[in-house]
Design a protein around this motif. Structure first.
Motif, PDB file in Angstrom:
ATOM      1  N   ALA A 125       0.833  -1.208   0.000  1.00  0.00           N
ATOM      2  CA  ALA A 125       0.000   0.000   0.000  1.00  0.00           C
ATOM      3  C   ALA A 125       0.866   1.256   0.000  1.00  0.00           C
ATOM      4  CB  ALA A 125      -0.926  -0.003   1.213  1.00  0.00           C
ATOM      5  N   GLU A 126       1.944   1.222   0.780  1.00  0.00           N
ATOM      6  CA  GLU A 126       2.856   2.376   0.839  1.00  0.00           C
ATOM      7  C   GLU A 126       3.515   2.602  -0.524  1.00  0.00           C
ATOM      8  OE1 GLU A 126       6.905   3.644   3.281  1.00  0.00           O
ATOM      9  OE2 GLU A 126       5.629   2.051   4.074  1.00  0.00           O
ATOM     10  N   ARG A 127       3.909   1.526  -1.180  1.00  0.00           N
ATOM     11  CA  ARG A 127       4.554   1.636  -2.498  1.00  0.00           C
ATOM     12  C   ARG A 127       3.595   2.209  -3.529  1.00  0.00           C
ATOM     13  NH1 ARG A 127       5.474  -1.154  -7.249  1.00  0.00           N
ATOM     14  NH2 ARG A 127       7.584  -0.940  -8.066  1.00  0.00           N
ATOM     15  N   ASN A 128       2.335   1.778  -3.474  1.00  0.00           N
ATOM     16  CA  ASN A 128       1.347   2.261  -4.439  1.00  0.00           C
ATOM     17  C   ASN A 128       1.085   3.757  -4.309  1.00  0.00           C
ATOM     18  OD1 ASN A 128       1.078  -0.268  -5.519  1.00  0.00           O
ATOM     19  ND2 ASN A 128      -0.710  -0.799  -4.294  1.00  0.00           N
ATOM     20  N   SER A 129       1.218   4.296  -3.103  1.00  0.00           N
ATOM     21  CA  SER A 129       0.940   5.719  -2.912  1.00  0.00           C
ATOM     22  C   SER A 129       2.212   6.567  -2.861  1.00  0.00           C
ATOM     23  CB  SER A 129       0.123   5.918  -1.628  1.00  0.00           C
ATOM     24  OG  SER A 129       0.872   5.505  -0.505  1.00  0.00           O
ATOM     25  N   ALA A 130       3.369   5.920  -2.977  1.00  0.00           N
ATOM     26  CA  ALA A 130       4.635   6.652  -2.857  1.00  0.00           C
ATOM     27  C   ALA A 130       5.028   7.310  -4.180  1.00  0.00           C
ATOM     28  CB  ALA A 130       5.748   5.696  -2.423  1.00  0.00           C
ATOM     29  N   ALA A 131       5.877   8.298  -4.041  1.00  0.00           N
ATOM     30  CA  ALA A 131       6.444   8.957  -5.218  1.00  0.00           C
ATOM     31  C   ALA A 131       7.397   7.974  -5.904  1.00  0.00           C
ATOM     32  CB  ALA A 131       7.196  10.220  -4.800  1.00  0.00           C
ATOM     33  N   PRO A 132       7.594   8.111  -7.204  1.00  0.00           N
ATOM     34  CA  PRO A 132       8.446   7.157  -7.937  1.00  0.00           C
ATOM     35  C   PRO A 132       9.853   7.002  -7.345  1.00  0.00           C
ATOM     36  CG  PRO A 132       7.239   8.518  -9.492  1.00  0.00           C
ATOM     37  CD  PRO A 132       6.948   9.056  -8.108  1.00  0.00           C
ATOM     38  N   ARG A 133      10.435   8.071  -6.837  1.00  0.00           N
ATOM     39  CA  ARG A 133      11.805   7.985  -6.301  1.00  0.00           C
ATOM     40  C   ARG A 133      11.858   7.217  -4.976  1.00  0.00           C
ATOM     41  NH1 ARG A 133      10.012  13.117  -5.538  1.00  0.00           N
ATOM     42  NH2 ARG A 133       9.985  13.855  -3.386  1.00  0.00           N
ATOM     43  N   GLU A 134      10.737   7.104  -4.294  1.00  0.00           N
ATOM     44  CA  GLU A 134      10.690   6.393  -3.008  1.00  0.00           C
ATOM     45  C   GLU A 134      10.375   4.906  -3.183  1.00  0.00           C
ATOM     46  OE1 GLU A 134       7.638   8.567  -1.058  1.00  0.00           O
ATOM     47  OE2 GLU A 134       8.955  10.206  -0.477  1.00  0.00           O
ATOM     48  N   ARG A 135       9.903   4.525  -4.339  1.00  0.00           N
ATOM     49  CA  ARG A 135       9.446   3.150  -4.554  1.00  0.00           C
ATOM     50  C   ARG A 135      10.579   2.126  -4.469  1.00  0.00           C
ATOM     51  NH1 ARG A 135       5.003   4.252  -9.277  1.00  0.00           N
ATOM     52  NH2 ARG A 135       3.484   5.202  -7.879  1.00  0.00           N
ATOM     53  N   GLU A 136      11.770   2.502  -4.911  1.00  0.00           N
ATOM     54  CA  GLU A 136      12.895   1.568  -4.868  1.00  0.00           C
ATOM     55  C   GLU A 136      13.264   1.218  -3.425  1.00  0.00           C
ATOM     56  OE1 GLU A 136      17.521   1.381  -6.256  1.00  0.00           O
ATOM     57  OE2 GLU A 136      16.127   2.453  -7.558  1.00  0.00           O
ATOM     58  N   ALA A 137      13.292   2.203  -2.547  1.00  0.00           N
ATOM     59  CA  ALA A 137      13.603   1.953  -1.135  1.00  0.00           C
ATOM     60  C   ALA A 137      12.536   1.072  -0.488  1.00  0.00           C
ATOM     61  CB  ALA A 137      13.729   3.274  -0.373  1.00  0.00           C
ATOM     62  N   ILE A 138      11.286   1.314  -0.846  1.00  0.00           N
ATOM     63  CA  ILE A 138      10.190   0.500  -0.305  1.00  0.00           C
ATOM     64  C   ILE A 138      10.311  -0.931  -0.821  1.00  0.00           C
ATOM     65  CG2 ILE A 138       7.677   0.194  -0.267  1.00  0.00           C
ATOM     66  CD1 ILE A 138       7.486   3.299  -0.427  1.00  0.00           C
ATOM     67  N   ALA A 139      10.664  -1.089  -2.086  1.00  0.00           N
ATOM     68  CA  ALA A 139      10.835  -2.425  -2.665  1.00  0.00           C
ATOM     69  C   ALA A 139      11.947  -3.189  -1.952  1.00  0.00           C
ATOM     70  CB  ALA A 139      11.125  -2.322  -4.159  1.00  0.00           C
ATOM     71  N   LYS A 140      13.026  -2.492  -1.582  1.00  0.00           N
ATOM     72  CA  LYS A 140      14.122  -3.142  -0.841  1.00  0.00           C
ATOM     73  C   LYS A 140      13.645  -3.592   0.539  1.00  0.00           C
ATOM     74  CE  LYS A 140      18.057  -0.910  -3.042  1.00  0.00           C
ATOM     75  NZ  LYS A 140      19.183   0.010  -2.884  1.00  0.00           N
ATOM     76  N   ARG A 141      12.877  -2.742   1.207  1.00  0.00           N
ATOM     77  CA  ARG A 141      12.337  -3.126   2.522  1.00  0.00           C
ATOM     78  C   ARG A 141      11.413  -4.333   2.386  1.00  0.00           C
ATOM     79  NH1 ARG A 141      10.201   2.411   3.988  1.00  0.00           N
ATOM     80  NH2 ARG A 141       8.409   1.231   4.727  1.00  0.00           N
ATOM     81  N   LYS A 142      10.609  -4.322   1.333  1.00  0.00           N
ATOM     82  CA  LYS A 142       9.687  -5.441   1.116  1.00  0.00           C
ATOM     83  C   LYS A 142      10.464  -6.724   0.848  1.00  0.00           C
ATOM     84  CE  LYS A 142       5.931  -7.235  -1.656  1.00  0.00           C
ATOM     85  NZ  LYS A 142       5.072  -7.072  -2.812  1.00  0.00           N
ATOM     86  N   LYS A 143      11.559  -6.623   0.109  1.00  0.00           N
ATOM     87  CA  LYS A 143      12.374  -7.798  -0.185  1.00  0.00           C
ATOM     88  C   LYS A 143      12.914  -8.410   1.105  1.00  0.00           C
ATOM     89  CE  LYS A 143      16.197  -9.281  -3.116  1.00  0.00           C
ATOM     90  NZ  LYS A 143      17.231  -8.878  -4.075  1.00  0.00           N
ATOM     91  N   GLY A 144      13.340  -7.563   2.037  1.00  0.00           N
ATOM     92  CA  GLY A 144      13.819  -8.053   3.328  1.00  0.00           C
ATOM     93  C   GLY A 144      12.712  -8.734   4.131  1.00  0.00           C
ATOM     94  N   VAL A 145      11.528  -8.142   4.098  1.00  0.00           N
ATOM     95  CA  VAL A 145      10.385  -8.733   4.807  1.00  0.00           C
ATOM     96  C   VAL A 145       9.995 -10.054   4.156  1.00  0.00           C
ATOM     97  CG1 VAL A 145       7.947  -8.425   5.376  1.00  0.00           C
ATOM     98  CG2 VAL A 145       9.527  -6.523   5.682  1.00  0.00           C
ATOM     99  N   MET A 146      10.007 -10.116   2.837  1.00  0.00           N
ATOM    100  CA  MET A 146       9.659 -11.351   2.134  1.00  0.00           C
ATOM    101  C   MET A 146      10.660 -12.468   2.452  1.00  0.00           C
ATOM    102  SD  MET A 146       6.833 -10.874   0.560  1.00  0.00           S
ATOM    103  CE  MET A 146       6.765 -12.268  -0.539  1.00  0.00           C
ATOM    104  N   LYS A 147      11.942 -12.119   2.583  1.00  0.00           N
ATOM    105  CA  LYS A 147      12.948 -13.131   2.946  1.00  0.00           C
ATOM    106  C   LYS A 147      12.670 -13.641   4.361  1.00  0.00           C
ATOM    107  CE  LYS A 147      17.894 -14.041   3.499  1.00  0.00           C
ATOM    108  NZ  LYS A 147      17.556 -15.194   4.245  1.00  0.00           N
ATOM    109  N   ALA A 148      12.384 -12.733   5.276  1.00  0.00           N
ATOM    110  CA  ALA A 148      12.066 -13.153   6.646  1.00  0.00           C
ATOM    111  C   ALA A 148      10.816 -14.023   6.672  1.00  0.00           C
ATOM    112  CB  ALA A 148      11.882 -11.928   7.539  1.00  0.00           C
ATOM    113  N   LEU A 149       9.839 -13.672   5.847  1.00  0.00           N
ATOM    114  CA  LEU A 149       8.602 -14.451   5.755  1.00  0.00           C
ATOM    115  C   LEU A 149       8.881 -15.857   5.233  1.00  0.00           C
ATOM    116  CD1 LEU A 149       5.505 -14.298   6.060  1.00  0.00           C
ATOM    117  CD2 LEU A 149       5.392 -13.461   3.729  1.00  0.00           C
TER     118      LEU A 149
END
Length: 191
Positions: A73-97
Motif C-alpha cells: 500500500a505504501e509503495r502504491n501511494s509513494a512517489a516514484p523515487r521512493e518506490r525503490e527503497a520500499i521495494a528493498k524493505r519489502k524484499k527483506g520482509v519477504m525473505k524473513a517471511l
C-alpha cells in the motif's frame, strides 16, 4: 433518496451503544474467562512449551504478512523515487517471511490442544469449535458459552454465594440474548 432504508435515530443509536458494550465485554471477559479456564485445567509443561513456540511463530507470521500488505500500500501511494527503497524493505520482509515459513514446516504438526481449550470446545457446537483458540479474541457468544457451562465448577469460586451466581447467570444470559438479537437482526441499525 429512492430505495434507501430508513432507520429511526433511536435504533441507530441503540445499535452503536450495543456494539460498544459488546466490544467492552469482549475485551474484559474474554481474557478473564481464558485465564480462569487455563488455571482450572492446566497442561503439562511439554504441551505448554510446544504450543507457546507455535503460537509465537504464528503471531510473527501474521505480523510479517501484514507488513507486506502495508509495504504494498505504501509503495502504491509513494512517489516514484521512493518506490525503490520500499521495494528493498519489502524484499527483506519477504525473505524473513520465507525463512519463517520454512521454520514452521520444521515445527511440524500442531501440538495437542491445551486441556483447557479442549474443555471449552467440548461445550461448543460443531461450527463454533474452530473459533475457540488461545490466540484469538473471544466474542461475546464464546465467553458466555464457556461461562454458562463452567459457572458452578470454575467461576463460582469468585462469587460470595449462590445468589450472586444466579445474578451473574441472569446477567450473562441477557448479554447473550442482546448479542444474538444484534447479530441476527433482519434490519440494519448501525453503519
Amino acid at each position: 433518496m429512492q430505495g434507501a432504508m430508513e432507520i429511526e435515530l433511536r435504533d441507530y443509536l441503540v445499535g452503536h451503544i450495543l456494539r460498544d458494550a459488546m466490544m467492552r465485554f469482549e475485551a474484559v471477559m474474554g481474557p478473564w474467562v481464558k485465564a480462569q479456564m487455563q488455571a482450572h485445567f492446566p497442561d503439562d509443561h511439554a504441551a505448554v512449551a510446544a504450543n507457546a513456540d507455535r503460537s509465537a511463530k504464528l503471531a510473527e507470521l501474521a505480523e510479517l504478512e501484514e507488513a507486506v500488505k502495508m509495504l504494498d500500500a505504501e509503495r502504491n501511494s509513494a512517489a516514484p523515487r521512493e518506490r525503490e527503497a520500499i521495494a528493498k524493505r519489502k524484499k527483506g520482509v519477504m525473505k524473513a517471511l520465507k525463512d519463517l515459513e520454512t521454520a514452521m514446516k520444521d515445527v511440524g504438526a500442531p501440538a495437542p490442544l491445551p486441556r483447557w481449550i479442549a474443555k471449552c470446545r467440548a461445550v461448543a457446537g460443531r461450527g463454533m469449535k474452530k473459533h475457540i483458540n488461545a490466540d484469538n479474541r473471544w466474542d461475546v457468544h464464546t465467553s458466555v458459552l464457556v461461562l454458562r457451562a463452567y459457572l458452578p465448577d470454575v467461576f463460582a469460586v469468585h462469587l460470595p454465594d449462590h445468589f450472586h451466581a444466579k445474578e451473574l447467570l441472569g446477567g450473562i444470559l441477557r448479554v447473550s440474548g442482546a448479542r444474538y438479537r444484534r447479530a441476527h437482526r433482519v434490519n440494519l441499525v448501525e453503519s
